[in-house]
Scaffold this motif. Structure first.
Motif, PDB file in Angstrom:
ATOM      1  N   SER A   1       1.869   6.925  -6.754  1.00 40.28           N
ATOM      2  CA  SER A   1       0.655   7.410  -7.407  1.00 40.28           C
ATOM      3  C   SER A   1       0.748   8.897  -7.721  1.00 40.28           C
ATOM      4  CB  SER A   1      -0.564   7.141  -6.511  1.00 40.28           C
ATOM      5  OG  SER A   1      -0.429   7.820  -5.275  1.00 40.28           O
ATOM      6  N   SER A   2      -0.118   9.362  -8.576  1.00 38.60           N
ATOM      7  CA  SER A   2      -0.230  10.782  -8.911  1.00 38.60           C
ATOM      8  C   SER A   2      -1.648  11.058  -9.379  1.00 38.60           C
ATOM      9  CB  SER A   2       0.769  11.178 -10.006  1.00 38.60           C
ATOM     10  OG  SER A   2       0.453  10.533 -11.228  1.00 38.60           O
ATOM     11  N   ARG A   3      -2.006  12.313  -9.337  1.00 37.86           N
ATOM     12  CA  ARG A   3      -3.359  12.699  -9.735  1.00 37.86           C
ATOM     13  C   ARG A   3      -3.321  14.093 -10.341  1.00 37.86           C
ATOM     14  NH1 ARG A   3      -8.190  11.618  -5.667  1.00 37.86           N
ATOM     15  NH2 ARG A   3      -7.560   9.512  -6.322  1.00 37.86           N
TER      16      ARG A   3
ATOM     17  N   ALA B   1      -7.151   4.599  -1.895  1.00 35.83           N
ATOM     18  CA  ALA B   1      -7.078   3.737  -3.083  1.00 35.83           C
ATOM     19  C   ALA B   1      -5.832   2.856  -3.049  1.00 35.83           C
ATOM     20  CB  ALA B   1      -7.082   4.607  -4.347  1.00 35.83           C
ATOM     21  N   ALA B   2      -4.703   3.430  -2.598  1.00 39.39           N
ATOM     22  CA  ALA B   2      -3.454   2.664  -2.558  1.00 39.39           C
ATOM     23  C   ALA B   2      -3.536   1.515  -1.571  1.00 39.39           C
ATOM     24  CB  ALA B   2      -2.294   3.591  -2.209  1.00 39.39           C
ATOM     25  N   PHE B   3      -4.085   1.751  -0.391  1.00 37.51           N
ATOM     26  CA  PHE B   3      -4.117   0.705   0.620  1.00 37.51           C
ATOM     27  C   PHE B   3      -5.221  -0.314   0.369  1.00 37.51           C
ATOM     28  CE2 PHE B   3      -1.360   3.706   2.736  1.00 37.51           C
ATOM     29  CZ  PHE B   3      -0.407   2.855   3.299  1.00 37.51           C
TER      30      PHE B   3
ATOM     31  N   GLY C   1       0.821  -1.208   0.000  1.00 35.36           N
ATOM     32  CA  GLY C   1       0.000   0.000   0.000  1.00 35.36           C
ATOM     33  C   GLY C   1       0.851   1.251   0.000  1.00 35.36           C
ATOM     34  N   LEU C   2       1.938   1.224   0.780  1.00 35.44           N
ATOM     35  CA  LEU C   2       2.845   2.374   0.815  1.00 35.44           C
ATOM     36  C   LEU C   2       3.532   2.580  -0.525  1.00 35.44           C
ATOM     37  CD1 LEU C   2       3.878   4.540   2.760  1.00 35.44           C
ATOM     38  CD2 LEU C   2       5.766   3.005   3.347  1.00 35.44           C
ATOM     39  N   LEU C   3       3.900   1.484  -1.161  1.00 34.61           N
ATOM     40  CA  LEU C   3       4.526   1.596  -2.483  1.00 34.61           C
ATOM     41  C   LEU C   3       3.539   2.162  -3.506  1.00 34.61           C
ATOM     42  CD1 LEU C   3       6.544  -1.740  -2.650  1.00 34.61           C
ATOM     43  CD2 LEU C   3       7.471   0.565  -2.485  1.00 34.61           C
TER      44      LEU C   3
END
Length: 512
Positions: free
Chosen positions: A31-33, A116-118, A24-26
């Protein structure tokens, strides 16, 4: 046996947690937005250095400010619309002086990206557990013996590296602007330029900038200080205004219109509403100058100012296209589209976007209608409503003239003219009495834009009072260009239904 199952279950949960957090941390850091920020299309990336870093481009230096936590953000500004660098810098300073809307947008975007990542990490964390059950005890023992061998160790390491590269491929390796170092804004400007207390934590990159940068930044600091001090002072004094107070059971609504990007007035409008007991907001449109996406900073600001209240609105003639209405609707505003809806305090609301807006003004799926045709359709909708329409919310009150002439609404409110008209009583053909009211420009706009360190003309916020679902009073509050506040007298309203006798109309307020 039960103890063994408990141990295995606990180990599997721990494995899931470790894999979820790690992956999740990776995912999060990789990520980007793309968001609209400070009037630019901007790329937002989360970091763990505790700073919000703003990369402005080749002309101006980069800036950073502590985020107050371990999580930070790296923001790279993209394209925008501006006629000159001076105008752009002044816009930056004005937005920075009222940063609430932009802060909320960055914070919400980072939280959304983290969630979203986790969630992805949690799904990846299920993979080893599923594999554990699929292999079975016999195959697990065989793989365990293989893993402790040299060949197995090399395979595990290689697979782990490959998994990390797949999940988080990393950056291109190109240096980020501003990596040369940072210095405080005060040191950057030098001892001859005073630094506002609110900007004390801002740092400037020490990389090379073009000639004239200091002059631009000095100008921005001056605008920043004037804007922040002016509007903060007005908002503080507005909170202490002695305004008409609602009776038990009354509902008060803050009416704003023609803000034209003046985000400084949002805190003032909220303070006025709070002083008058307002619990809802009507927006009569023209929140922007041209309705483009770079003006999202204005929509973010008005949304942040009233985010805890129910909100209704329409798009004005300068809110061209569908960006403004769609954006506000996505932020929780009820944007009126020709249907009668319930409003605050059992109020029935009807409204539609201004027909003169490019791409707007259609009725349902029918396009190309004139201003008069849309007004006629509004009157049809109001008169056909099974419950009498309490308020017709439009950008230009003239759009509701036919509705009042037929006697099918209690109150028509709008803006557009940048000055106050009414409340003016209108007796309908059916004998019902209604009122037309035009509020002044909340942004203090002289023309189509009101960005500046203070209003360009007298600004106005109006408070509407309702009782038992009917309008019973109007009170405008004027904010003068020098910051003085002038609450005008409360005007009582007495609308009637067609079946009731029409009382003598209230004396209208003279038009300024």
């Amino acid at each position: 046996m039960a103890r063994g199952r408990l141990i295995r279950g606990t180990l599997l949960v721990l494995v899931w947690l470790v894999v979820t957090v790690a992956t999740g941390l990776l995912f999060f850091l990789g990520s980007s937005r793309t968001v609209v920020l400070a009037s630019h299309e901007a790329e937002l990336r989360p970091t763990l250095d505790g700073y919000v870093v703003l990369h402005t481009g080749p002309v101006l230096p980069d800036f950073r400010l502590s985020s107050g936590s371990e999580v930070g953000a790296d923001v790279t500004l993209g394209k925008t619309e501006v006629s000159s660098v001076d105008e752009l810098v002044e816009r930056y300073a004005f937005i920075a002086s009222q940063p609430e809307g932009q802060v909320v947008k960055i914070r919400d975007s980072i939280r959304s990206m983290a969630l979203a990542a986790f969630v992805k990490g949690a799904l990846v964390g299920l993979a080893p557990i599923a594999l554990w059950w699929l292999l079975g005890p016999t195959r697990r023992r065989e793989l365990g013996h293989l893993a402790v061998s040299r060949r197995g160790f090399v395979a595990v390491v290689a697979g782990s590296v490959l998994l990390i590269l797949v999940i988080n491929p990393g950056e291109s390796g190109e240096p980020t602007p501003g990596d040369e170092g940072w210095q405080s804004l005060a040191d950057f400007l030098g001892p001859g330029v005073p630094t506002p207390d609110a900007a004390a934590g801002i740092e400037v990159s020490t990389g090379a900038t073009v000639s004239g940068t200091h002059r631009l930044i000095e100008s921005a600091v001056d605008t920043f200080e004037k804007s922040k001090v002016f509007y903060a002072d007005v908002a503080e004094r507005a909170a202490d205004l002695e305004l008409h107070q609602p009776e038990p059971g009354d509902t008060v609504v803050t009416l704003v219109s023609d803000r034209h990007d003046n985000i400084g007035m949002d805190a003032v409008a909220r303070a006025i509403g709070d002083a008058g007991g307002a619990t809802a907001v009507f927006d009569a449109g023209d929140d922007t100058s041209v309705g483009e996406s770079w003006e999202a900073f204005s929509l973010d600001s008005v949304n942040a100012a009233f985010s805890d209240l129910p909100r209704w609105g329409v798009a004005g003639n300068h809110d061209q296209g569908d960006f403004v209405a769609d954006y506000l609707a996505g932020e929780g505003w009820t944007m009126l589209d020709g249907q009668v809806v319930w409003g605050p305090g059992d109020v029935t609301l009807l409204g539609v976007a201004d027909p003169r807006s490019s791409g707007l003004g259609s009725w349902k799926d029918e396009e190309g209608l004139s201003f008069e045709e849309v007004g006629s359709r509004l009157a049809d909708a109001a008169c056909d409503s099974p419950r009498r329409v309490t308020t017709l919310l439009v950008h230009d009150a003239n759009l509701g003239a036919e509705t009042l002439a037929r006697g099918c609404a209690d109150l028509v409110v709008g803006g557009h003219l940048h000055l106050r008209l009414g409340p003016t009583p209108v007796e309908g053909a059916n004998g019902a009495l209604g009122y037309s009211y035009t509020t002044g420009t909340t942004g203090g706009a002289a023309y189509a834009i009101a960005v500046g360190s203070k209003p360009r003309r007298d600004a106005m916020v109006t408070l509407l009072t309702y009782r038992d679902g009917r309008p019973v009073g109007v009170q405008p509050v004027v904010v003068k260009t020098n910051g003085d506040l002038d609450p005008l007298r409360y005007e009582p309203l007495a609308p009637t239904d067609p079946a009731l006798p029409t009382p003598l109309p209230a004396t209208p307020t003279p038009t300024p």
